[in-house]
Every structure is written in structure tokens, then in C-alpha cells.
Design an enzyme around this catalytic site. Structure first.
Site, short mmCIF file in Angstrom:
data_model
loop_
_atom_site.label_atom_id
_atom_site.label_comp_id
_atom_site.label_asym_id
_atom_site.label_seq_id
_atom_site.Cartn_x
_atom_site.Cartn_y
_atom_site.Cartn_z
N THR A 7 0.83 -1.21 0.00
CA THR A 7 0.00 0.00 0.00
C THR A 7 0.86 1.25 0.00
O THR A 7 0.56 2.23 -0.70
CB THR A 7 -0.91 0.02 1.24
OG1 THR A 7 -1.63 -1.21 1.30
CG2 THR A 7 -1.89 1.17 1.17
N THR A 8 1.93 1.25 0.78
CA THR A 8 2.80 2.41 0.91
C THR A 8 3.46 2.78 -0.41
O THR A 8 3.86 3.93 -0.62
CB THR A 8 3.86 2.15 1.99
OG1 THR A 8 3.19 1.79 3.20
CG2 THR A 8 4.72 3.36 2.26
N ARG A 33 -8.55 -0.57 5.99
CA ARG A 33 -8.51 -0.37 4.54
C ARG A 33 -9.42 -1.33 3.78
O ARG A 33 -9.98 -0.98 2.75
CB ARG A 33 -7.07 -0.51 4.01
CG ARG A 33 -6.17 0.66 4.36
CD ARG A 33 -4.82 0.51 3.68
NE ARG A 33 -3.94 1.63 3.95
CZ ARG A 33 -3.88 2.76 3.24
NH1 ARG A 33 -4.68 2.91 2.21
NH2 ARG A 33 -3.03 3.72 3.57
N ILE A 80 6.44 -4.83 9.65
CA ILE A 80 6.61 -4.29 8.30
C ILE A 80 6.26 -2.83 8.42
O ILE A 80 5.10 -2.46 8.59
CB ILE A 80 5.75 -5.03 7.26
CG1 ILE A 80 6.24 -6.48 7.13
CG2 ILE A 80 5.82 -4.33 5.91
CD1 ILE A 80 5.43 -7.34 6.17
N LYS A 111 0.80 -10.28 8.70
CA LYS A 111 1.02 -8.88 9.06
C LYS A 111 -0.29 -8.38 9.66
O LYS A 111 -1.29 -8.23 8.96
CB LYS A 111 1.42 -8.06 7.83
CG LYS A 111 1.60 -6.57 8.11
CD LYS A 111 1.86 -5.81 6.81
CE LYS A 111 1.96 -4.31 7.08
NZ LYS A 111 2.14 -3.53 5.80
N TYR A 164 -2.11 -10.46 5.12
CA TYR A 164 -2.10 -9.06 5.56
C TYR A 164 -3.51 -8.68 5.98
O TYR A 164 -4.42 -8.64 5.15
CB TYR A 164 -1.59 -8.17 4.44
CG TYR A 164 -1.50 -6.69 4.75
CD1 TYR A 164 -1.54 -6.21 6.06
CD2 TYR A 164 -1.37 -5.76 3.73
CE1 TYR A 164 -1.44 -4.87 6.34
CE2 TYR A 164 -1.27 -4.41 3.99
CZ TYR A 164 -1.31 -3.96 5.30
OH TYR A 164 -1.23 -2.61 5.56
N TYR A 186 -13.26 -4.30 -0.02
CA TYR A 186 -14.47 -3.71 -0.60
C TYR A 186 -15.64 -4.68 -0.70
O TYR A 186 -16.75 -4.36 -0.29
CB TYR A 186 -14.19 -3.10 -1.99
CG TYR A 186 -15.37 -2.32 -2.53
CD1 TYR A 186 -15.70 -1.08 -1.99
CD2 TYR A 186 -16.17 -2.83 -3.54
CE1 TYR A 186 -16.80 -0.38 -2.46
CE2 TYR A 186 -17.27 -2.14 -4.01
CZ TYR A 186 -17.58 -0.92 -3.46
OH TYR A 186 -18.67 -0.22 -3.92
#
Length: 298
Positions: free
Chosen positions: A49-50, A143, A210, A168, A138, A112
């Protein structure tokens, strides 16, 4: 070395630096990978994402990964983000030739469309069954809009030992995290997905992080995590509270806007993001610059 040991400690979810015209700055990306390694980062996480992955084309994703792998030169492991909310598309993506050279996959829970726990289990079952690399789950409900429950994580950890190496965890739910720690099989990693709670997670038995802030402060974050994992909690607490104000500041207006601002104050990148993300406000930028000056003077 066991695969689980490979990804224990500090990984950094790398940003993607852009030039002023919005194109990828590959020179600074390579410099950044080299800097992270030289300053103690244990493994590199690319295309998370980053990295602003949703606004990168498939061609750009391949080029970013190739750049990092080349700059890394096998000095540390590289993990690539391969996830999504279409299971078939994710399993097809795992066949891409440009993934050659990675040592692990980070795969986010479907976002989503909010699957049930059984749907989440079957999604990751399909991924683990076809992946040539060990998979790290993850969980980031803020999100994705849905949570991977502890019993789903434990079911996957038990059913796919050797294929699913860990999770994560960015739920922020310590009861859930401790349920996972209490029931996980040996060798299954639990790493923090939230810089600010990494230290208490390690105190509960977790295996590292992370990190986002590690982009801007790789040496400090790596030393904090290593100290905690070694049981040197006094030193770890000192470093944690030194970084804590910046940990909070860089997320006030979203990730990676905050950490990119911090990195620009250090002269490492241009403060450029791709829409729909935008740079932080002037007020927050000034706060980040002030905190950066304090960190450099301590």
C-alpha cells in the site's frame, strides 16, 4: 535459516519515489533500497500500500520490483505485494515472470466486497495452493472493510504450514493478536502492521514489523525492533518514545503522504504523490519538519 527467520525483525514497506512530473524516480528508488539495507533493514517489501500500488501500471510494477531486486543484490530478502479482491486475478498474477527473484509474497485480505470468514479462508487457500513462494497474510480492516478473525488466521496457519508463513496484523485488536499468538503453530510469524504498536506487540511475543516509518528512519526503527526482540526493553522503549511523535504525525493525513513529507525533509525524495493522493498540508509538513529536526538532534 528457516523461511520464518528470514522475515523476522524489521521489514520496510517501501515508498515509490516520483519525479516532479509524476514519473517514477528509479535512481532514487535504487538509492533508497541501498540505504535501507545499509541502515539495518532486515527485508524489503515492495508493491504494498505504501508504494501507491493502485496507481502503478503492471509495467511500472514490474520495473519497480526489478529495480529494487537489482539494487538489493541479494543482500536481504525481498517480499512483493500480490493481493486483491478477485481471487482468480491474484492467482493469475502469481504466474508473472517478473516476480522471479522475490522470496515471499504479502497478500492483503480481499477489500471492498467484504467476504465472509469462509470466503477469506478459501481466497487464501487458493493463493497458497498455487504460489511458488511462502505467503504472508495481511490483515488491515481499516482499509479492507473486513477483518481476518483469529480463528480464520489459525485455520490457515495450521492447514498451510510451509505455504503460509505468517500474518502482518494491522487490526490494532490486542485480544485478537494474543489469540493468534496463543494458538499458532511453531514457526508461524506474527508481525506488526502498525509502527506505533510494534513494541507492545513484540512484548506479547510477536516477531517484528513491516514498517512505514522505517522508510525515513531505518536505523532507529531497526534498532528498536532488534532491541525488543533481544529482550532489551529499556533501550527499545527509549527508541520507541523518541520515534512515537513522528509515528503519529506521518499518519495524520494518510499514508504515504506523511512519510514522503518526512523523507523530503531529509533530502531523499521529491514530495510527489499520484492522485487521488496528495501531499500533506503546509501545517502538517511544518510539524513533520520540526519533529525531524528533533530526531536528528537526539
Amino acid at each position: 535459516m528457516a523461511v520464518s527467520d528470514t522475515f523476522r525483525g524489521t521489514g520496510v514497506a517501501m515508498i515509490t519515489p516520483f519525479l516532479k512530473d509524476g514519473e517514477i524516480d528509479f535512481d532514487r528508488l535504487a538509492e533508497h533500497a541501498d540505504r535501507l539495507i545499509k541502515q539495518g533493514t532486515g527485508f524489503l517489501v515492495v508493491l504494498g500500500t505504501t508504494a501507491e500500488t493502485p496507481v502503478l501500471s503492471d509495467k511500472e510494477k514490474a520495473e519497480v520490483l526489478a529495480c529494487v531486486i537489482n539494487a538489493c543484490g541479494k543482500r536481504v530478502p525481498v517480499m512483493a505485494g500480490v493481493g486483491g479482491n478477485d481471487t482468480r486475478a491474484v492467482t493469475e498474477a502469481l504466474k508473472r515472470p517478473w516476480l522471479k527473484g522475490v522470496e515471499g509474497i504479502l497478500s492483503v485480505s480481499p477489500y471492498y466486497n467484504k467476504p465472509t470468514q469462509e470466503g477469506i479462508y478459501q481466497h487464501f487457500s487458493a493463493i497458497a495452493s498455487v504460489s511458488d513462494w511462502p505467503v504472508m497474510l495481511y490483515n488491515v480492516p481499516g482499509r479492507t472493510g473486513s477483518n481476518i478473525a483469529a480463528n480464520t488466521t489459525l485455520r490457515l496457519a495450521t492447514d498451510f504450514q510451509g505455504s503460509i508463513l505468517g500474518i502482518k496484523e494491522a487490526s490494532g485488536d490486542f485480544t485478537q493478536i494474543m489469540d493468534i499468538m496463543a494458538g499458532k503453530p511453531d514457526g508461524f510469524l506474527v508481525v506488526s502492521g502498525d509502527d506505533s504498536i510494534t513494541l507492545p506487540m513484540i512484548s506479547a511475543g510477536c516477531d517484528g514489523v513491516i514498517s512505514v516509518i522505517g522508510n525515513a528512519y531505518p536505523s532507529q526503527m531497526s534498532t528498536m525492533v532488534a532491541s525488543a526482540l533481544d529482550g532489551s526493553f529499556e533501550k527499545a522503549r527509549e527508541l520507541h518514545y523518541r520515534l512515537f511523535p513522528m509515528m503519529k504525525a506521518i499518519f495524520k493525513e494518510g499514508n504515504p503522504a506523511g512519510v514522503k513529507a518526512s523523507m523530503e525533509t531529509r533530502g531523499w525524495i521529491e514530495n510527489v504523490l499520484r492522485l487521488p493522493l496528495i501531499p500533506v498540508t503546509r501545517a502538517l509538513y511544518d510539524e513533520i519538519a520540526r519533529l525531524d529536526a528533533q530526531l536528528r538532534n537526539t
